[in-house]
Design a protein around this motif. Structure first.
Motif, PDB file in Angstrom:
ATOM      1  N   GLU A 190       0.824  -1.209   0.000  1.00  0.00           N
ATOM      2  CA  GLU A 190       0.000   0.000   0.000  1.00  0.00           C
ATOM      3  C   GLU A 190       0.860   1.261   0.000  1.00  0.00           C
ATOM      4  O   GLU A 190       0.399   2.336  -0.385  1.00  0.00           O
ATOM      5  CB  GLU A 190      -0.905   0.013   1.235  1.00  0.00           C
ATOM      6  N   GLU A 194     -12.004 -14.349   6.469  1.00  0.00           N
ATOM      7  CA  GLU A 194     -11.182 -13.672   7.467  1.00  0.00           C
ATOM      8  C   GLU A 194     -10.774 -14.590   8.615  1.00  0.00           C
ATOM      9  O   GLU A 194      -9.614 -14.590   9.039  1.00  0.00           O
ATOM     10  CB  GLU A 194     -11.957 -12.468   8.017  1.00  0.00           C
ATOM     11  N   PRO A 212      -2.696  -0.761  10.459  1.00  0.00           N
ATOM     12  CA  PRO A 212      -2.604   0.136   9.292  1.00  0.00           C
ATOM     13  C   PRO A 212      -1.343   0.994   9.252  1.00  0.00           C
ATOM     14  O   PRO A 212      -0.643   1.146  10.261  1.00  0.00           O
ATOM     15  CB  PRO A 212      -3.852   1.022   9.452  1.00  0.00           C
ATOM     16  N   GLU A 232     -10.472  -4.878  13.325  1.00  0.00           N
ATOM     17  CA  GLU A 232     -11.368  -4.339  12.300  1.00  0.00           C
ATOM     18  C   GLU A 232     -10.632  -4.041  10.994  1.00  0.00           C
ATOM     19  O   GLU A 232     -11.233  -3.998   9.920  1.00  0.00           O
ATOM     20  CB  GLU A 232     -12.019  -3.055  12.805  1.00  0.00           C
ATOM     21  N   HIS A 233      -9.319  -3.859  11.071  1.00  0.00           N
ATOM     22  CA  HIS A 233      -8.539  -3.503   9.880  1.00  0.00           C
ATOM     23  C   HIS A 233      -8.429  -4.656   8.891  1.00  0.00           C
ATOM     24  O   HIS A 233      -8.239  -4.431   7.690  1.00  0.00           O
ATOM     25  CB  HIS A 233      -7.132  -3.062  10.292  1.00  0.00           C
ATOM     26  N   GLY A 262     -10.588  -6.869   7.704  1.00  0.00           N
ATOM     27  CA  GLY A 262     -11.628  -6.975   6.687  1.00  0.00           C
ATOM     28  C   GLY A 262     -11.397  -6.037   5.519  1.00  0.00           C
ATOM     29  O   GLY A 262     -11.567  -6.424   4.353  1.00  0.00           O
ATOM     30  N   TYR A 263     -10.992  -4.805   5.813  1.00  0.00           N
ATOM     31  CA  TYR A 263     -10.712  -3.838   4.756  1.00  0.00           C
ATOM     32  C   TYR A 263      -9.501  -4.272   3.926  1.00  0.00           C
ATOM     33  O   TYR A 263      -9.482  -4.126   2.704  1.00  0.00           O
ATOM     34  CB  TYR A 263     -10.454  -2.455   5.353  1.00  0.00           C
ATOM     35  N   LEU A 264      -8.493  -4.812   4.614  1.00  0.00           N
ATOM     36  CA  LEU A 264      -7.297  -5.270   3.910  1.00  0.00           C
ATOM     37  C   LEU A 264      -7.638  -6.412   2.957  1.00  0.00           C
ATOM     38  O   LEU A 264      -7.201  -6.418   1.801  1.00  0.00           O
ATOM     39  CB  LEU A 264      -6.243  -5.711   4.933  1.00  0.00           C
ATOM     40  N   ALA A 282     -10.502  -7.040   1.625  1.00  0.00           N
ATOM     41  CA  ALA A 282     -11.348  -6.545   0.531  1.00  0.00           C
ATOM     42  C   ALA A 282     -10.481  -6.073  -0.637  1.00  0.00           C
ATOM     43  O   ALA A 282     -10.794  -6.332  -1.808  1.00  0.00           O
ATOM     44  CB  ALA A 282     -12.242  -5.413   1.021  1.00  0.00           C
ATOM     45  N   ASP A 283      -9.374  -5.397  -0.320  1.00  0.00           N
ATOM     46  CA  ASP A 283      -8.443  -4.966  -1.367  1.00  0.00           C
ATOM     47  C   ASP A 283      -7.678  -6.148  -1.943  1.00  0.00           C
ATOM     48  O   ASP A 283      -7.528  -6.280  -3.163  1.00  0.00           O
ATOM     49  CB  ASP A 283      -7.445  -3.952  -0.797  1.00  0.00           C
ATOM     50  N   TYR A 319     -10.115  -8.648  -4.028  1.00  0.00           N
ATOM     51  CA  TYR A 319     -11.108  -8.104  -4.959  1.00  0.00           C
ATOM     52  C   TYR A 319     -10.989  -8.691  -6.364  1.00  0.00           C
ATOM     53  O   TYR A 319     -11.973  -9.173  -6.940  1.00  0.00           O
ATOM     54  CB  TYR A 319     -11.009  -6.575  -5.030  1.00  0.00           C
TER      55      TYR A 319
END
Length: 250
Positions: free
Chosen positions: A25, A76, A88, A229-230, A232-234, A236-237, A240
């Motif tokens: 990232e 996850e 993050p 919580e971080h 799930g967002y990771l 998703a990227d 994808y």
């Protein structure tokens, strides 16, 4: 036996995958061109190590399992990485401290894993430790540079250490798969690495004129699939493209 070994491999490989994703990232966002390239190369090293582990896990799993399905099609809760590596990129200090705290553990783990009774794991460790030796030196040098630098750099890196220290103890937690692999000589007992880890870390923090946090309570859960919580967002990227366009290959 195979299932325990596969879970043990996930516990090692997922750390490299998730940290590699985090570093990816930052590509193009480093504080200088040289540092940007160095951190991108570290990410590539980690992803290369991940591929070796996942290819072995896929071979053990059989069926339709591949390095791609393992990397991109798990949920996850099926990832076994520690919480530290999924934190993050708050700023450069956080990214370097996260790297520093993981690198010192990673080096000690691979040093012992070279003696594994599993020839494939031992071979991966022997190849990977050369890369991780550089990672450890790179992140340690930056800790000293930031800690013993300007007032602002010291403030920022100290804040990152204070916040991320709570995730370090989980590095030495053992899952059922870990314990099973220790019995047969496949895996090292990471609890025996804890004292030397903190000794090495503390020595560098002292050289960098930084304070060593004093905590009684630590965060855990990642090694058992319970993430922050971080995560799930990771994912998703990360997942994808493969989920949108199935059967893509690395």
């Amino acid at each position: 036996m195979n299932d325990k070994l596969i879970q043990y491999i996930y516990g090692i490989a997922d750390n490299s995958l998730i940290l590699g994703q985090r570093l990816g990232e930052l590509c193009g966002h480093g504080p200088s061109l040289e540092t940007d390239i160095a951190m991108t190369n570290i990410a590539l090293d980690l992803l290369g190590q991940t591929r070796s582990y996942y290819q072995y896990a896929a071979e053990l799993s059989g069926g339709d399992a591949t390095e791609d399905t393992i990397a991109f099609l798990r949920t996850e809760r099926e990832y076994k990485n520690v919480l530290l590596v999924e934190q993050p990129n708050t700023d450069f200090a956080y990214s370097i401290v996260r790297q520093f705290l993981f690198d010192h553990f990673h080096f000690l783990l691979l040093d012992q894993l070279q003696q594994s009774s599993d020839e494939t794991l031992a071979a991966i460790a022997k190849k990977s430790i050369k890369e991780v030796s550089y990672h450890k030196r790179f992140s340690s040098d930056w800790i000293k540079r930031l800690g013993d630098g300007t007032e602002e750099s010291r403030r920022r890196v100290q804040l990152a250490i204070n916040d991320l220290w709570t995730y370090t103890d989980e590095l030495f937690h053992q899952t059922d798969a870990d314990l099973f692999m220790i019995i047969g000589g496949t895996a090292p007992d990471v609890t025996k690495l804890k004292d030397i880890y903190y000794s090495n870390i503390n020595q560098i923090l002292e050289e960098a004129t930084l304070e060593i946090p004093s905590l009684q309570y630590f965060q855990k859960g990642g090694k058992n699939g319970i993430h922050s919580e971080h995560m799930g967002y990771l994912l998703a990227d990360l997942q994808y493209m493969q989920r949108t366009y199935p059967n893509m290959n690395w």
